[in-house]
Design a protein around this motif. Structure first.
Motif, PDB file in Angstrom:
ATOM      1  N   CYS A   1     -56.277  10.202  43.518  1.00 23.58           N
ATOM      2  CA  CYS A   1     -55.855  10.077  44.909  1.00 23.58           C
ATOM      3  C   CYS A   1     -54.835   8.952  45.085  1.00 23.58           C
ATOM      4  O   CYS A   1     -53.767   9.171  45.653  1.00 23.58           O
ATOM      5  CB  CYS A   1     -57.083   9.834  45.793  1.00 23.58           C
ATOM      6  N   ALA A   2     -55.167   7.759  44.614  1.00 25.64           N
ATOM      7  CA  ALA A   2     -54.274   6.615  44.812  1.00 25.64           C
ATOM      8  C   ALA A   2     -52.920   6.850  44.153  1.00 25.64           C
ATOM      9  O   ALA A   2     -51.872   6.495  44.707  1.00 25.64           O
ATOM     10  CB  ALA A   2     -54.917   5.345  44.261  1.00 25.64           C
ATOM     11  N   GLU A   3     -52.932   7.471  42.975  1.00 26.12           N
ATOM     12  CA  GLU A   3     -51.686   7.734  42.255  1.00 26.12           C
ATOM     13  C   GLU A   3     -50.851   8.800  42.966  1.00 26.12           C
ATOM     14  O   GLU A   3     -49.628   8.691  43.068  1.00 26.12           O
ATOM     15  CB  GLU A   3     -52.013   8.186  40.830  1.00 26.12           C
ATOM     16  N   LEU A   4     -51.522   9.814  43.492  1.00 23.36           N
ATOM     17  CA  LEU A   4     -50.809  10.883  44.197  1.00 23.36           C
ATOM     18  C   LEU A   4     -50.156  10.352  45.471  1.00 23.36           C
ATOM     19  O   LEU A   4     -48.989  10.649  45.754  1.00 23.36           O
ATOM     20  CB  LEU A   4     -51.777  12.014  44.536  1.00 23.36           C
ATOM     21  N   ILE A   5     -50.909   9.559  46.221  1.00 22.46           N
ATOM     22  CA  ILE A   5     -50.357   8.974  47.448  1.00 22.46           C
ATOM     23  C   ILE A   5     -49.224   8.015  47.110  1.00 22.46           C
ATOM     24  O   ILE A   5     -48.208   7.963  47.811  1.00 22.46           O
ATOM     25  CB  ILE A   5     -51.466   8.265  48.250  1.00 22.46           C
ATOM     26  N   ARG A   6     -49.386   7.274  46.026  1.00 19.40           N
ATOM     27  CA  ARG A   6     -48.331   6.347  45.603  1.00 19.40           C
ATOM     28  C   ARG A   6     -47.055   7.117  45.255  1.00 19.40           C
ATOM     29  O   ARG A   6     -45.938   6.676  45.583  1.00 19.40           O
ATOM     30  CB  ARG A   6     -48.795   5.539  44.397  1.00 19.40           C
TER      31      ARG A   6
END
Length: 235
Positions: free
Chosen positions: A162-167
């Motif tokens: 999630c964090a990587e995708l949003i980043r």
């Protein structure tokens, strides 16, 4: 006769409290008008999808972050009431421009989050977002046409966390804004730039422990941490 109540002067702290309440009312006013789920719900939904069987079922999952260009000047030149109107109209326009099964979120400020999940191909999602951008029709009181910028990332292709995708989506949005805005940008393969860094032994040990526990590479965790730092200082 009742004793007259004592009058207390309003302190600086009182003013700060009133300002905070006023700001919260503004946020609530926009959210109440749009009835969109908020930023926390956006991350929860992305996490839920990434942990589901979406990839195994061959579903296409993409997220987009949409930002109103040069929004600060609207509050400054026309007042916050007008700023609220623009945000409400922007949200309503975005919602009306997308299929019903696409979920729209109010991330905060002038940013909205969008989640696509289904059979629509990545390229078609990009074209749909680009049409949404081109046809944006929200104006300020003096008739000036406003614009929006969009950053897009695809799950399982650009990132699995999630964090990587949003980043990745946020990075695409940032590139488009730097290029002048009024654009849709897709996440791209990132080129890692080596930099000399110094960490304490304790930090490295704790990082290795976290990496092992989460099953995620140390470099990814460090990038997530840096993103949080950049957001904290609004960079």
């Amino acid at each position: 006769m009742k004793k007259q109540e004592e009058m207390h002067p309003i302190t600086v702290e009182d003013h700060k409290g009133l300002g905070k309440i006023h700001a919260e009312k503004k946020i609530t006013a926009v959210n109440d008008a749009l009835k969109f789920p908020t930023g926390d719900a956006f991350e929860e939904e992305v996490n839920s999808i990434l942990n589901s069987d979406a990839e195994a079922n061959g579903e296409v999952v993409a997220i987009a972050l949409t930002d109103c260009d040069k929004f600060d000047h609207i509050n400054k030149d026309f007042g916050r009431e007008e700023g609220d109107r623009v945000l409400i109209e922007a949200g309503k326009y975005i919602r009306a421009s997308l299929p019903e099964d696409v979920k729209v979120f109010r991330i905060g400020g002038d940013e909205f989050g969008i989640i696509f999940r289904g059979t629509m191909e990545r390229e078609d999602i990009f074209l749909l977002l680009n049409d949404m951008r081109k046809n944006y029709n929200v104006k300020t009181p003096d008739g000036v046409q406003q614009t929006i910028t969009v950053g897009m990332a695809t799950a399982f292709e650009d990132a699995n966390r999630c964090a990587e995708l949003i980043r990745k989506a946020d990075g695409a949005l940032y590139r488009a804004k730097v290029a002048g805005g009024n654009k849709v940008a897709m996440a791209k393969e990132e080129k890692m730039v080596p930099k000399t860094s110094h960490f304490t032994q304790d930090q490295l040990q704790r990082l290795a422990k976290l990496s092992k526990r989460e099953g995620v590479g140390e470099a990814i965790l460090l990038r997530e941490g840096l993103d949080l730092l950049l957001k904290k200082y609004d960079i």
